[in-house]
Design a protein around this motif. Structure first.
Motif, mmCIF file in Angstrom:
data_model
loop_
_atom_site.group_PDB
_atom_site.id
_atom_site.type_symbol
_atom_site.label_atom_id
_atom_site.label_comp_id
_atom_site.label_asym_id
_atom_site.label_seq_id
_atom_site.Cartn_x
_atom_site.Cartn_y
_atom_site.Cartn_z
ATOM 1 N N LEU A 1 0.832 -1.202 0.000
ATOM 2 C CA LEU A 1 0.000 0.000 0.000
ATOM 3 C C LEU A 1 0.867 1.252 0.000
ATOM 4 C CD1 LEU A 1 -2.832 1.174 0.030
ATOM 5 C CD2 LEU A 1 -2.779 1.070 2.545
ATOM 6 N N GLU A 2 1.964 1.209 0.734
ATOM 7 C CA GLU A 2 2.854 2.368 0.777
ATOM 8 C C GLU A 2 3.547 2.575 -0.571
ATOM 9 O OE1 GLU A 2 6.266 4.149 3.790
ATOM 10 O OE2 GLU A 2 4.720 2.781 4.515
ATOM 11 N N LEU A 3 3.886 1.479 -1.248
ATOM 12 C CA LEU A 3 4.457 1.579 -2.589
ATOM 13 C C LEU A 3 3.458 2.232 -3.546
ATOM 14 C CD1 LEU A 3 6.222 -1.894 -2.990
ATOM 15 C CD2 LEU A 3 7.332 0.334 -2.742
ATOM 16 N N LEU A 4 2.201 1.860 -3.414
ATOM 17 C CA LEU A 4 1.158 2.456 -4.249
ATOM 18 C C LEU A 4 1.035 3.947 -3.977
ATOM 19 C CD1 LEU A 4 -1.202 2.257 -6.234
ATOM 20 C CD2 LEU A 4 -2.677 1.623 -4.295
ATOM 21 N N TYR A 5 1.068 4.320 -2.697
ATOM 22 C CA TYR A 5 1.018 5.741 -2.338
ATOM 23 C C TYR A 5 2.171 6.506 -3.011
ATOM 24 C CZ TYR A 5 -2.455 4.854 1.354
ATOM 25 O OH TYR A 5 -3.592 4.520 2.051
ATOM 26 N N MET A 6 3.361 5.916 -2.996
ATOM 27 C CA MET A 6 4.533 6.581 -3.575
ATOM 28 C C MET A 6 4.363 6.788 -5.073
ATOM 29 S SD MET A 6 7.753 4.797 -1.625
ATOM 30 C CE MET A 6 7.879 4.773 0.167
ATOM 31 N N VAL A 7 3.838 5.775 -5.757
ATOM 32 C CA VAL A 7 3.606 5.898 -7.200
ATOM 33 C C VAL A 7 2.606 7.019 -7.485
ATOM 34 C CG1 VAL A 7 2.663 4.754 -9.238
ATOM 35 C CG2 VAL A 7 4.169 3.489 -7.692
ATOM 36 N N LEU A 8 1.525 7.063 -6.736
ATOM 37 C CA LEU A 8 0.510 8.101 -6.927
ATOM 38 C C LEU A 8 1.064 9.485 -6.613
ATOM 39 C CD1 LEU A 8 -2.629 6.317 -5.382
ATOM 40 C CD2 LEU A 8 -2.127 6.716 -7.817
ATOM 41 N N ILE A 9 1.838 9.557 -5.535
ATOM 42 C CA ILE A 9 2.456 10.842 -5.157
ATOM 43 C C ILE A 9 3.361 11.331 -6.273
ATOM 44 C CG2 ILE A 9 4.213 11.852 -3.637
ATOM 45 C CD1 ILE A 9 2.948 10.135 -1.376
ATOM 46 N N ALA A 10 4.177 10.423 -6.838
ATOM 47 C CA ALA A 10 5.118 10.794 -7.901
ATOM 48 C C ALA A 10 4.376 11.299 -9.137
ATOM 49 C CB ALA A 10 5.996 9.592 -8.260
ATOM 50 N N LEU A 11 3.382 10.552 -9.584
ATOM 51 C CA LEU A 11 2.678 10.900 -10.817
ATOM 52 C C LEU A 11 1.810 12.145 -10.655
ATOM 53 C CD1 LEU A 11 1.628 7.346 -12.053
ATOM 54 C CD2 LEU A 11 3.510 8.773 -12.871
ATOM 55 N N ILE A 12 1.025 12.188 -9.581
ATOM 56 C CA ILE A 12 0.124 13.330 -9.371
ATOM 57 C C ILE A 12 0.933 14.605 -9.103
ATOM 58 C CG2 ILE A 12 -1.659 14.301 -7.863
ATOM 59 C CD1 ILE A 12 -2.661 11.412 -7.438
ATOM 60 N N GLY A 13 1.947 14.499 -8.248
ATOM 61 C CA GLY A 13 2.770 15.667 -7.935
ATOM 62 C C GLY A 13 3.443 16.228 -9.172
ATOM 63 N N TRP A 14 3.969 15.352 -10.001
ATOM 64 C CA TRP A 14 4.651 15.763 -11.243
ATOM 65 C C TRP A 14 3.688 16.476 -12.184
ATOM 66 C CZ3 TRP A 14 6.127 11.665 -15.457
ATOM 67 C CH2 TRP A 14 6.708 12.301 -16.555
ATOM 68 N N GLN A 15 2.551 15.862 -12.453
ATOM 69 C CA GLN A 15 1.626 16.410 -13.435
ATOM 70 C C GLN A 15 0.971 17.708 -12.971
ATOM 71 O OE1 GLN A 15 1.403 15.356 -16.583
ATOM 72 N NE2 GLN A 15 3.057 13.969 -15.968
#
Length: 338
Positions: free
Chosen positions: A179-193
């Motif tokens: 779940l934490e890995l998923l959070y990191m992926v979402l944080i990376a993509l959403i934050g970037w865009q």
């Protein structure tokens, strides 16, 4: 184009293998960088993956943000005195760099200014082009600056300061909750865009950094991105620096790259002097001061801070301040140049 990308990836992988075999420092960063540099200078037609490079930088943004804990926030006032050195430091670089490029190297005013400013590569290219500067020259100047700084710092950290660049860069993916890995992926993509959409400088790093900081402070994430992700980020960042020399001519090598080498030597001397002053005043340990005031790229300095076991928050805060100062000053100086 796909063939050129695949060739670059293969050459970069060979660079990693050679550095690992020879037991050289930072094989995943310096191996691809030097392998692609040598291939580019030999005339190879290389190209970095267009979006993958930026995507990899989001990993470093998350890594920095995850390192900012409530304990780090309480220390921010203690960094204020050290951060106060950044504006005069940038001014000093400009006073040295601009006349060097303008009077000694005979570059035009816009290229001289934006070549001298140690901001982010993309930001300086955009501002420089808008002001009428030579984009190719600016690209080579900043790529050479980053190349030299990233190459020299591991030597200084290892052989002069006695540090080992083998600190844990992150836990394996298998040890981090899914779940934490998923959070990191979402944080990376959403934050970037989101950062990209609103036009924030360094969007691929700064957007994820801001979101990851919020997630870290609120207890949503508790660790940096996995080791495999940070190694991948090093690989593509190293590759992206090396391929910037593709298509370079002997004329450019003699004039632009040699000029950039001289400039980098000048500002490295200034950086060492300011870092030493910060250490003497008791504002930071030697390794942190050196990394914080070195005129390398933000992503590359983040990697070095991680592998050296340095205070990442301290180092990144200073580099963010440097970039903000340069970018705020750019439009003002542009009016003077045009």
């Amino acid at each position: 184009m796909i063939a050129r990308i695949l060739i670059a990836l293969l050459i970069a992988a060979v660079g990693v293998a050679v550095f690992v075999f020879l037991d050289l420092p930072l094989p995943w960063l310096l191996g691809p960088m030097f392998a692609c540099l040598i291939a580019a200078l030999a005339g190879a037609k290389l190209k970095g993956p267009p979006l993958l490079g930026d995507a990899m930088r989001t990993i470093l943004g998350v890594a920095v943000g995850a390192s900012i804990t409530p304990d780090v926030v309480t220390r921010l006032p203690d960094m204020a005195a050290s951060i106060a050195f950044i504006p005069p430091f940038i001014l000093l670089i400009g006073l040295v760099g601009y006349p060097y490029f303008r009077k000694v190297c005979k570059f035009d005013p816009a290229t001289s200014y934006y070549g001298a400013m140690p901001g982010g590569l993309q930001d300086m290219l955009i501002f420089g082009e808008e002001a009428g500067g030579n984009v190719r020259q600016l690209s080579l100047i900043h790529a050479t600056r980053v190349l030299i700084v990233v190459s020299l710092l591991p030597v200084v950290l290892t052989y002069i300061l006695g540090l080992s660049l083998d600190q844990p860069i992150g836990a394996p993916a298998s040890e981090i909750p899914p779940l934490e890995l998923l959070y990191m992926v979402l944080i990376a993509l959403i934050g970037w865009q989101v950062a990209k959409k609103i036009g924030l400088f360094g969007a691929s790093i700064l957007g994820p950094l801001i979101l990851a900081t919020i997630a870290s402070l609120t207890g949503l994430i508790h660790s940096r991105p996995p080791m495999e992700a940070i190694l991948a980020a090093q690989f593509f960042i190293g590759l992206s620096v090396g391929v910037k020399y593709v298509g370079i001519t002997w004329s450019e090598l003699r004039r632009v790259v040699l000029a950039a080498i001289g400039y980098t030597a000048l500002i490295m001397a200034l950086s060492l002097a300011v870092a030493e002053l910060v250490v003497v005043l008791g504002l930071a340990p030697q390794a942190e001061a050196l990394l914080a005031f070195s005129p390398g790229g933000q992503a590359e300095m983040t990697v070095l801070a991680i592998v050296a076991g340095a205070d990442i928050a301290y180092v990144v805060t200073h580099h963010l301040t440097r970039i903000v100062v340069v970018i705020i000053g750019a439009p003002i100086v542009k009016k003077w140049l045009t």
